[in-house]
Scaffold this motif. Sequence first.
Motif, PDB file in Angstrom:
ATOM      1  N   ASP A   4      20.827  58.552  40.071  1.00 20.33           N
ATOM      2  CA  ASP A   4      20.394  57.160  39.905  1.00 20.33           C
ATOM      3  C   ASP A   4      20.967  56.569  38.621  1.00 20.33           C
ATOM      4  OD1 ASP A   4      18.901  57.129  42.227  1.00 20.33           O
ATOM      5  OD2 ASP A   4      17.038  57.718  41.225  1.00 20.33           O
ATOM      6  N   TRP A   5      21.012  57.415  37.581  1.00 23.74           N
ATOM      7  CA  TRP A   5      21.469  56.962  36.268  1.00 23.74           C
ATOM      8  C   TRP A   5      22.382  58.009  35.649  1.00 23.74           C
ATOM      9  CZ3 TRP A   5      20.340  52.163  34.442  1.00 23.74           C
ATOM     10  CH2 TRP A   5      19.252  51.495  35.005  1.00 23.74           C
ATOM     11  N   LEU A   6      23.504  57.573  35.148  1.00 25.58           N
ATOM     12  CA  LEU A   6      24.363  58.432  34.344  1.00 25.58           C
ATOM     13  C   LEU A   6      24.499  57.780  32.974  1.00 25.58           C
ATOM     14  CD1 LEU A   6      27.473  60.389  35.369  1.00 25.58           C
ATOM     15  CD2 LEU A   6      27.542  59.041  33.279  1.00 25.58           C
ATOM     16  N   VAL A   7      24.062  58.488  31.948  1.00 27.44           N
ATOM     17  CA  VAL A   7      24.104  57.982  30.576  1.00 27.44           C
ATOM     18  C   VAL A   7      25.257  58.667  29.857  1.00 27.44           C
ATOM     19  CG1 VAL A   7      22.832  57.685  28.423  1.00 27.44           C
ATOM     20  CG2 VAL A   7      21.598  57.686  30.612  1.00 27.44           C
ATOM     21  N   ILE A   8      26.175  57.890  29.340  1.00 27.53           N
ATOM     22  CA  ILE A   8      27.327  58.448  28.629  1.00 27.53           C
ATOM     23  C   ILE A   8      27.034  58.402  27.136  1.00 27.53           C
ATOM     24  CG2 ILE A   8      29.793  58.206  28.172  1.00 27.53           C
ATOM     25  CD1 ILE A   8      30.046  56.903  30.929  1.00 27.53           C
ATOM     26  N   GLY A   9      26.841  59.574  26.547  1.00 28.21           N
ATOM     27  CA  GLY A   9      26.505  59.681  25.130  1.00 28.21           C
ATOM     28  C   GLY A   9      25.120  60.267  24.939  1.00 28.21           C
ATOM     29  N   GLY A  10      25.034  61.343  24.163  1.00 30.05           N
ATOM     30  CA  GLY A  10      23.757  62.027  23.969  1.00 30.05           C
ATOM     31  C   GLY A  10      23.251  61.979  22.547  1.00 30.05           C
ATOM     32  N   GLY A  11      23.522  60.857  21.861  1.00 25.52           N
ATOM     33  CA  GLY A  11      22.988  60.677  20.520  1.00 25.52           C
ATOM     34  C   GLY A  11      21.584  60.103  20.573  1.00 25.52           C
ATOM     35  N   ILE A  12      21.188  59.409  19.509  1.00 22.71           N
ATOM     36  CA  ILE A  12      19.856  58.803  19.464  1.00 22.71           C
ATOM     37  C   ILE A  12      19.652  57.869  20.653  1.00 22.71           C
ATOM     38  CG2 ILE A  12      18.398  57.166  18.211  1.00 22.71           C
ATOM     39  CD1 ILE A  12      18.293  59.762  16.821  1.00 22.71           C
ATOM     40  N   HIS A  13      20.624  57.004  20.917  1.00 22.03           N
ATOM     41  CA  HIS A  13      20.464  56.019  21.989  1.00 22.03           C
ATOM     42  C   HIS A  13      20.428  56.673  23.361  1.00 22.03           C
ATOM     43  CE1 HIS A  13      20.936  51.849  20.189  1.00 22.03           C
ATOM     44  NE2 HIS A  13      20.899  52.659  19.156  1.00 22.03           N
ATOM     45  N   GLY A  14      21.409  57.515  23.656  1.00 21.08           N
ATOM     46  CA  GLY A  14      21.447  58.140  24.971  1.00 21.08           C
ATOM     47  C   GLY A  14      20.239  59.016  25.234  1.00 21.08           C
TER      48      GLY A  14
ATOM     49  N   THR B  17      35.478  65.680  32.054  1.00 21.77           N
ATOM     50  CA  THR B  17      36.176  66.947  31.844  1.00 21.77           C
ATOM     51  C   THR B  17      35.560  68.074  32.660  1.00 21.77           C
ATOM     52  OG1 THR B  17      34.804  67.241  29.869  1.00 21.77           O
ATOM     53  CG2 THR B  17      37.041  66.394  29.545  1.00 21.77           C
ATOM     54  N   SER B  18      34.413  67.814  33.300  1.00 16.27           N
ATOM     55  CA  SER B  18      33.788  68.801  34.187  1.00 16.27           C
ATOM     56  C   SER B  18      33.845  68.372  35.649  1.00 16.27           C
ATOM     57  CB  SER B  18      32.324  69.036  33.783  1.00 16.27           C
ATOM     58  OG  SER B  18      32.245  69.689  32.539  1.00 16.27           O
ATOM     59  N   GLY B  19      34.684  67.392  35.951  1.00 19.41           N
ATOM     60  CA  GLY B  19      34.818  66.934  37.322  1.00 19.41           C
ATOM     61  C   GLY B  19      34.237  65.549  37.535  1.00 19.41           C
ATOM     62  N   ALA B  20      34.355  65.060  38.761  1.00 19.48           N
ATOM     63  CA  ALA B  20      33.884  63.716  39.100  1.00 19.48           C
ATOM     64  C   ALA B  20      32.387  63.723  39.382  1.00 19.48           C
ATOM     65  CB  ALA B  20      34.642  63.182  40.304  1.00 19.48           C
ATOM     66  N   ILE B  21      31.704  62.656  38.951  1.00 24.86           N
ATOM     67  CA  ILE B  21      30.263  62.508  39.143  1.00 24.86           C
ATOM     68  C   ILE B  21      30.005  61.119  39.710  1.00 24.86           C
ATOM     69  CG2 ILE B  21      27.998  62.510  38.022  1.00 24.86           C
ATOM     70  CD1 ILE B  21      29.319  64.168  35.761  1.00 24.86           C
ATOM     71  N   GLU B  22      29.129  61.041  40.712  1.00 21.98           N
ATOM     72  CA  GLU B  22      28.788  59.754  41.309  1.00 21.98           C
ATOM     73  C   GLU B  22      27.388  59.339  40.872  1.00 21.98           C
ATOM     74  OE1 GLU B  22      28.772  57.455  45.655  1.00 21.98           O
ATOM     75  OE2 GLU B  22      28.996  59.635  45.553  1.00 21.98           O
ATOM     76  N   SER B  23      27.247  58.075  40.509  1.00 22.15           N
ATOM     77  CA  SER B  23      25.951  57.559  40.075  1.00 22.15           C
ATOM     78  C   SER B  23      25.809  56.100  40.478  1.00 22.15           C
ATOM     79  CB  SER B  23      25.803  57.694  38.558  1.00 22.15           C
ATOM     80  OG  SER B  23      24.551  57.190  38.123  1.00 22.15           O
ATOM     81  N   SER B  24      24.580  55.716  40.823  1.00 22.45           N
ATOM     82  CA  SER B  24      24.323  54.317  41.189  1.00 22.45           C
ATOM     83  C   SER B  24      24.512  53.392  39.997  1.00 22.45           C
ATOM     84  CB  SER B  24      22.897  54.167  41.726  1.00 22.45           C
ATOM     85  OG  SER B  24      22.703  54.943  42.873  1.00 22.45           O
ATOM     86  N   ARG B  25      24.095  53.870  38.815  1.00 17.96           N
ATOM     87  CA  ARG B  25      24.164  53.044  37.606  1.00 17.96           C
ATOM     88  C   ARG B  25      24.682  53.883  36.450  1.00 17.96           C
ATOM     89  NH1 ARG B  25      19.173  52.924  39.776  1.00 17.96           N
ATOM     90  NH2 ARG B  25      18.619  51.112  41.062  1.00 17.96           N
ATOM     91  N   VAL B  26      25.301  53.196  35.503  1.00 14.40           N
ATOM     92  CA  VAL B  26      25.888  53.870  34.340  1.00 14.40           C
ATOM     93  C   VAL B  26      25.466  53.115  33.087  1.00 14.40           C
ATOM     94  CG1 VAL B  26      28.032  54.522  33.172  1.00 14.40           C
ATOM     95  CG2 VAL B  26      27.866  54.694  35.673  1.00 14.40           C
ATOM     96  N   ILE B  27      25.074  53.864  32.059  1.00 11.10           N
ATOM     97  CA  ILE B  27      24.764  53.284  30.751  1.00 11.10           C
ATOM     98  C   ILE B  27      25.715  53.897  29.730  1.00 11.10           C
ATOM     99  CG2 ILE B  27      23.024  52.944  28.958  1.00 11.10           C
ATOM    100  CD1 ILE B  27      20.876  53.347  31.084  1.00 11.10           C
ATOM    101  N   VAL B  28      26.474  53.057  29.052  1.00 14.97           N
ATOM    102  CA  VAL B  28      27.404  53.527  28.024  1.00 14.97           C
ATOM    103  C   VAL B  28      26.691  53.457  26.676  1.00 14.97           C
ATOM    104  CG1 VAL B  28      29.656  53.214  26.946  1.00 14.97           C
ATOM    105  CG2 VAL B  28      29.353  52.689  29.380  1.00 14.97           C
ATOM    106  N   SER B  29      26.381  54.625  26.127  1.00 16.80           N
ATOM    107  CA  SER B  29      25.654  54.711  24.855  1.00 16.80           C
ATOM    108  C   SER B  29      26.465  55.468  23.818  1.00 16.80           C
ATOM    109  CB  SER B  29      24.292  55.399  25.064  1.00 16.80           C
ATOM    110  OG  SER B  29      23.433  54.594  25.832  1.00 16.80           O
ATOM    111  N   VAL B  30      27.752  55.219  23.800  1.00 11.84           N
ATOM    112  CA  VAL B  30      28.617  55.891  22.825  1.00 11.84           C
ATOM    113  C   VAL B  30      28.659  55.075  21.541  1.00 11.84           C
ATOM    114  CG1 VAL B  30      30.031  57.073  24.527  1.00 11.84           C
ATOM    115  CG2 VAL B  30      30.649  54.759  23.832  1.00 11.84           C
TER     116      VAL B  30
END
Length: 405
Positions: A3-13, A132-145
């Motif tokens: 449902d959600w793919l969040v790019i970035g695992g810092g404070i925001h992600g 870098t670990s392959g393709a991932i499908e998600s309904s929504r994407v949040i860019v938190s970089v």
Amino acid sequence: MYDWLVIGGGIHGTYISNHLQKVAGFDAPKILVVDPHEKPLAVWDRCTSSTRMKYLRSPSEHNLDVGTSALKRYARAWSAENFKDQYDRPSLNLFNNHCRHVIAAEALADMRLKASALSIHPSANSYIIGTTSGAIESSRVIVSVGNADHLHYPEWTKALPEKAPLVHVFAPDSQSILNENRQQVVIVGAGISGAQLALALADQGDKNITLVHSKPLTKRRFDADPCWLEQRCLNQLRRKKNYNDRRKLVDAARHSGSLPDDVHRHLILATNDNLLKCREGIIVEATFDGAYIHLRFDDGTTQAADLVVLATGFQRGMHNSAFLQTAIENLQLRHTSCRSPILDEYLRWHRGLFVTGSLAELVVGPASRNIIGAKMAAQRISAAVLPKRHRFKEESYFYFQRRRA
């Protein structure tokens, strides 16, 4: 499919992944955080450790959990010394321990995939993210970089050879270089990062420290007026239809290079006790003689250093990462002349594609890149997808108004 793919695992992600499951009600297995580091908040840990931070600038209400009082409840077993001034600014040790507690309690590490996002392509009702670990499908994407990998180097540094003893405080190798046996250390940049580092190195007593600042040292409790956490200031931003005007307003609202009262006071005391020197001036040129970097200032004077540390922050605007460039090209994304995304009020850049942090500054305002900016962004993004009756009302984030001096 997620449902959600969040790019970035810092404070925001990390905060947003917590918000999506705990507040917005999405199932944890349908949320994925893609981040290239071993553990959550890796860049936060590196940057705060490099500057020798002792206390956060933010109040305790600005924390990784979704509740504003969560950190204070967690801290009941901690001593009062772990909070600073009437705003209850937490110590870094307390804040980090609370973050680890939240990550463990909410199983946020289980949502992570160690990988880097490389590309994004639209599908029928979703996105295909190349990693870098392959393709991932998600309904929504949040860019938190964030911009932590895109450091700002002043123009005068470009003439120095690679072997010159110069390091940015937020560079991955800064810790090891700062621990080397250096005697004449010049720190460039007198914001909170440079000041905290100067004080920490001065406390060691084995180095001559000079802190170079281009303008007079100024005191500010926070790096932007707290009114930017309320609608009375945010409405000013909303009324600006020209994006260049928005950028000017946000830049003017940030107290760049300012210091909270306690850091400013300690810096003055250390200077008076000859533990370090503060020098106001603008560096116009730097040369390297094989042992020392020679800095020339705008008044014609020079200073030699066997280590120059840059505390000059990060590049402004949208950085040139491969992922963002492919996103702009593949999705025909709009951005301003100052390279900021053009978003709607929900931080939506494209159907199902959202951004947070510095990328959302022209909507969220000068607090966008801060801890509270993650909370402000999460509320807007949630409101974009939840049924209207479940949407969250815009609120004041000035939680600490009751303690205002």
